[in-house]
Design a protein around this motif. Structure first.
Motif, PDB file in Angstrom:
ATOM      1  N   LYS A  80       1.434   3.823  -0.707  1.00 21.38           N
ATOM      2  CA  LYS A  80       1.810   2.803  -1.675  1.00 21.38           C
ATOM      3  C   LYS A  80       0.829   1.637  -1.526  1.00 21.38           C
ATOM      4  CE  LYS A  80       6.180   1.893  -2.220  1.00 21.38           C
ATOM      5  NZ  LYS A  80       6.384   2.278  -3.640  1.00 21.38           N
ATOM      6  N   THR A  83      -1.779  -3.339  -6.703  1.00 23.67           N
ATOM      7  CA  THR A  83      -2.820  -3.393  -7.728  1.00 23.67           C
ATOM      8  C   THR A  83      -3.184  -4.838  -8.028  1.00 23.67           C
ATOM      9  OG1 THR A  83      -1.276  -3.469  -9.590  1.00 23.67           O
ATOM     10  CG2 THR A  83      -1.873  -1.288  -8.729  1.00 23.67           C
ATOM     11  N   ASP A  87       1.452  -5.306  -8.990  1.00 18.41           N
ATOM     12  CA  ASP A  87       2.386  -4.176  -8.968  1.00 18.41           C
ATOM     13  C   ASP A  87       2.024  -3.254  -7.808  1.00 18.41           C
ATOM     14  OD1 ASP A  87       3.704  -5.055 -11.251  1.00 18.41           O
ATOM     15  OD2 ASP A  87       2.283  -4.021 -12.581  1.00 18.41           O
ATOM     16  N   LYS A  89       1.676   0.810  -6.671  1.00 13.42           N
ATOM     17  CA  LYS A  89       1.564   2.181  -7.152  1.00 13.42           C
ATOM     18  C   LYS A  89       1.612   3.151  -5.975  1.00 13.42           C
ATOM     19  CE  LYS A  89      -1.173   1.544 -11.399  1.00 13.42           C
ATOM     20  NZ  LYS A  89      -2.435   1.908 -12.088  1.00 13.42           N
ATOM     21  N   ASP A  90       2.099   4.366  -6.268  1.00 10.88           N
ATOM     22  CA  ASP A  90       2.098   5.443  -5.289  1.00 10.88           C
ATOM     23  C   ASP A  90       0.947   6.383  -5.610  1.00 10.88           C
ATOM     24  OD1 ASP A  90       4.435   4.682  -3.853  1.00 10.88           O
ATOM     25  OD2 ASP A  90       5.645   5.410  -5.531  1.00 10.88           O
ATOM     26  N   THR A  91       0.245   6.793  -4.573  1.00 12.75           N
ATOM     27  CA  THR A  91      -0.847   7.740  -4.753  1.00 12.75           C
ATOM     28  C   THR A  91      -0.807   8.766  -3.638  1.00 12.75           C
ATOM     29  OG1 THR A  91      -3.234   7.943  -5.141  1.00 12.75           O
ATOM     30  CG2 THR A  91      -2.537   6.438  -3.406  1.00 12.75           C
TER      31      THR A  91
END
Length: 454
Positions: A80, A83, A87, A89-91
C-alpha cells in the motif's frame, strides 16, 4: 548461480505441479477425469495472467565450488503506497524473470548465512540464517522496494528505495535437514505483506549435498498440496482468509538471549572486559524483540583514561555501542558510569542505515574506578520511545583491567538480596508491636468494663 523457471507458470502441467494436482501418467496418458475440471480452471486462470510470479532457485557455492546454501521458493508482495493526491493505492510486486543473487553468503560458525536476491527496477529481498550446534533458523528479512518503478508504483508521492526489516517466523530446523513449506505463509509490516509459498531451503549445507531429510512447516503435512497464492482481496479479508498462521494463538515468548564475552585491547593489554546478554526491543509499529547472538557478534571500540566505548556488531543488521566515562576525574575517589548508548539498524544488503537511536543522558552502572559492575538480573535501558536495550547477566569493567580479569564487583541493588533481611525483620517487628498494642487496648477495655458505680 541462480536458476529460474522459464516464463510465467501458464501451462496446465506447470499449474498442476505448482498446486499439487496429479501430473499426467507415464506414457502420455491423460489425467483422471476427476481432475479435468480443475485443470481447465487453472488453464483459464493462467491465461488471465493470475500467475505472474516466477519461481527462483538459488544455489550458493563456497570456495571449493560445493553447495553451501540452497533455496527454491515463490513469493510476491502486496504494498500500500501513497499517491500524489494523498490517496492510498494497493499494488502487487512480483519477482521478474531476471533475478540476481549478489551478496549471498555461505555462513559458518561465527558468521550468519545470507540469501539475497535483486529483481526488477531496484527491488531486493534478503534473509539471514544463524545456527547453533544443532539447528539453524531464519533471523531477519530485509525487503527494499523502489517507488521509482512507475510500472508498479504509478503516481507515487514518495520516490526512491524504501526498506523494511522484519523478524522471520521460521522455526529452528535441525542441521542437515531441508526446510519445506508448500502452504502459503506471509509476514506483514509497514504497509507491506510478504507472501511465500512452495519454499524449499537449506542453510549450512554439509559436504555440498542437499539433505533428503525434510522438516515441514506446521501448515504442511507430508502429503499436503501447495496452496494458491493470495491476492490483495483475500489477504485483507480476515474473515475468509486461511493464510494467517493461527492468528488466535498467543505468540511464543522470546527466550532470554545467550550471554556473550567481549573484550578490548590497548596494545597487548586488555583494557575493557564485558560479559552480557543483550536483547533489543523495537516498537515502531509492533513490538519486536531481537536477541543479539554472541556467536556472530564482534567487539570493537576505544579505551581511554576517562572515556571508553564498546561497540558491538552482530554481523547482521544491528550495531550497539556503550560509552563509559569517569566522573569527578580530579577527585581522590573516582567512579565510572554508563553515559551513552547508541543503537543502529542497518540494511544487510548494502550497509545503509535504516534507523538510529541515541541517548547520552544515562547515569547507570556506576562503580568505583578499578572495580567492576555486576547485575545478573534483567535491566532496561530506555533509548527512546521506539528502542529499548535489555541486559542480562551483566558484568562490565571499562577501566583499569589487570591481568585480563575482572576486579572485585559492585553488585546492583536488584541482585543484593541482603537488603531483604532487615526489611523482613523490620516488618515482623512492626507486626508484633501492632499485635501487642491491639491486645493491650482490648485488655484495658475489658478491665474498665468490670467496675460499676456504687
Amino acid at each position: 548461480m541462480a536458476r529460474f523457471l522459464s516464463g510465467p507458470l501458464a501451462s496446465a502441467a506447470r499449474h498442476s505441479l505448482l498446486l499439487g494436482a496429479p501430473a499426467p501418467a507415464a506414457g502420455g496418458m491423460e489425467p483422471r477425469a476427476s481432475c479435468l475440471p480443475f485443470l481447465l480452471l487453472l488453464l483459464l486462470l493462467g491465461t488471465s495472467g493470475f500467475f505472474q510470479s516466477y519461481a527462483v532457485e538459488v544455489d550458493v557455492k563456497d570456495a571449493s565450488n560445493a553447495t553451501c546454501l540452497y533455496a527454491k521458493w515463490m513469493m510476491r508482495f502486496l504494498i500500500k503506497y501513497e499517491t500524489n493526491t494523498s490517496d492510498y493505492k494497493d499494488t502487487t510486486l512480483h519477482l521478474s524473470s531476471s533475478v540476481t543473487h549478489n551478496g549471498s553468503v555461505c555462513g559458518n560458525d561465527t558468521q550468519a548465512a545470507l540469501l539475497a536476491v535483486q529483481f526488477g527496477e531496484g527491488h531486493s529481498w534478503s534473509i539471514n540464517f544463524t545456527k547453533t550446534n544443532e539447528t539453524y533458523q531464519g533471523d531477519f528479512i530485509t525487503f527494499t522496494y523502489n517507488t521509482n518503478d512507475t510500472a508498479v508504483f504509478p503516481d507515487a508521492k514518495r520516490k526512491g528505495p524504501i526498506t523494511i526489516v522484519v523478524k522471520d517466523i521460521m522455526h529452528p530446523v535441525q542441521l542437515n535437514n531441508v526446510f519445506v513449506c508448500h502452504n502459503t505463509d506471509f509476514v506483514e509490516a509497514e504497509n507491506v505483506t510478504q507472501i511465500f509459498w512452495n519454499v524449499t531451503v537449506q542453510a549450512f549445507v554439509q559436504n555440498g549435498t542437499i539433505s533428503k531429510k525434510e522438516s515441514r512447516c506446521r501448515a504442511d503435512t507430508p502429503t499436503s498440496a501447495p496452496t494458491v497464492p493470495p491476492t490483495i482481496a483475500n489477504v485483507t479479508t480476515a474473515s475468509t482468509t486461511t493464510l494467517s498462521p493461527a492468528p488466535t494463538t498467543a505468540p511464543k515468548p522470546v527466550e532470554n538471549p545467550d550471554t556473550g564475552n567481549y573484550s578490548l585491547k590497548s596494545g597487548n593489554k586488555t583494557c575493557l572486559l564485558a560479559t552480557v546478554g543483550l536483547q533489543l526491543n523495537v516498537s515502531r509499529d509492533k513490538p519486536l524483540l531481537i536477541n543479539i547472538n554472541p556467536k556472530t557478534t564482534s567487539a570493537d571500540g576505544t579505551c581511554g583514561n576517562t572515556t571508553a566505548t564498546l561497540k558491538l556488531n552482530d554481523g547482521n543488521s544491528t550495531l550497539i555501542s556503550f560509552t563509559f566515562v569517569v566522573k569527578n576525574a580530579s577527585a581522590s575517589v573516582q567512579k565510572f558510569y554508563l553515559k551513552e548508548v547508541n543503537v543502529t539498524l542497518l540494511n544487510r544488503l548494502n550497509g545503509s542505515v535504516i534507523s538510529n537511536a541515541d541517548n547520552n543522558n544515562f547515569s547507570k552502572w556506576d562503580a568505583y574506578l578499578g572495580s567492576s559492575y555486576m547485575c545478573r538480573k534483567e535491566q532496561t535501558l530506555e533509548i527512546n520511545e521506539d528502542f529499548q536495550v535489555h541486559t542480562f547477566n551483566l558484568w562490565i569493567q571499562p577501566f583499569l583491567v589487570k591481568a585480563n580479569k575482572f576486579s572485585t564487583a559492585q553488585e546492583c541493588s536488584l541482585d543484593d538480596d541482603s537488603i531483604l533481611i532487615p526489611i523482613v525483620v523490620g516488618a515482623a517487628l512492626a507486626g508484633l508491636i501492632a499485635i501487642i498494642v491491639v491486645a493491650y487496648i482490648i485488655g484495658r477495655r475489658k478491665s474498665y468494663a468490670g467496675y460499676q458505680t456504687l
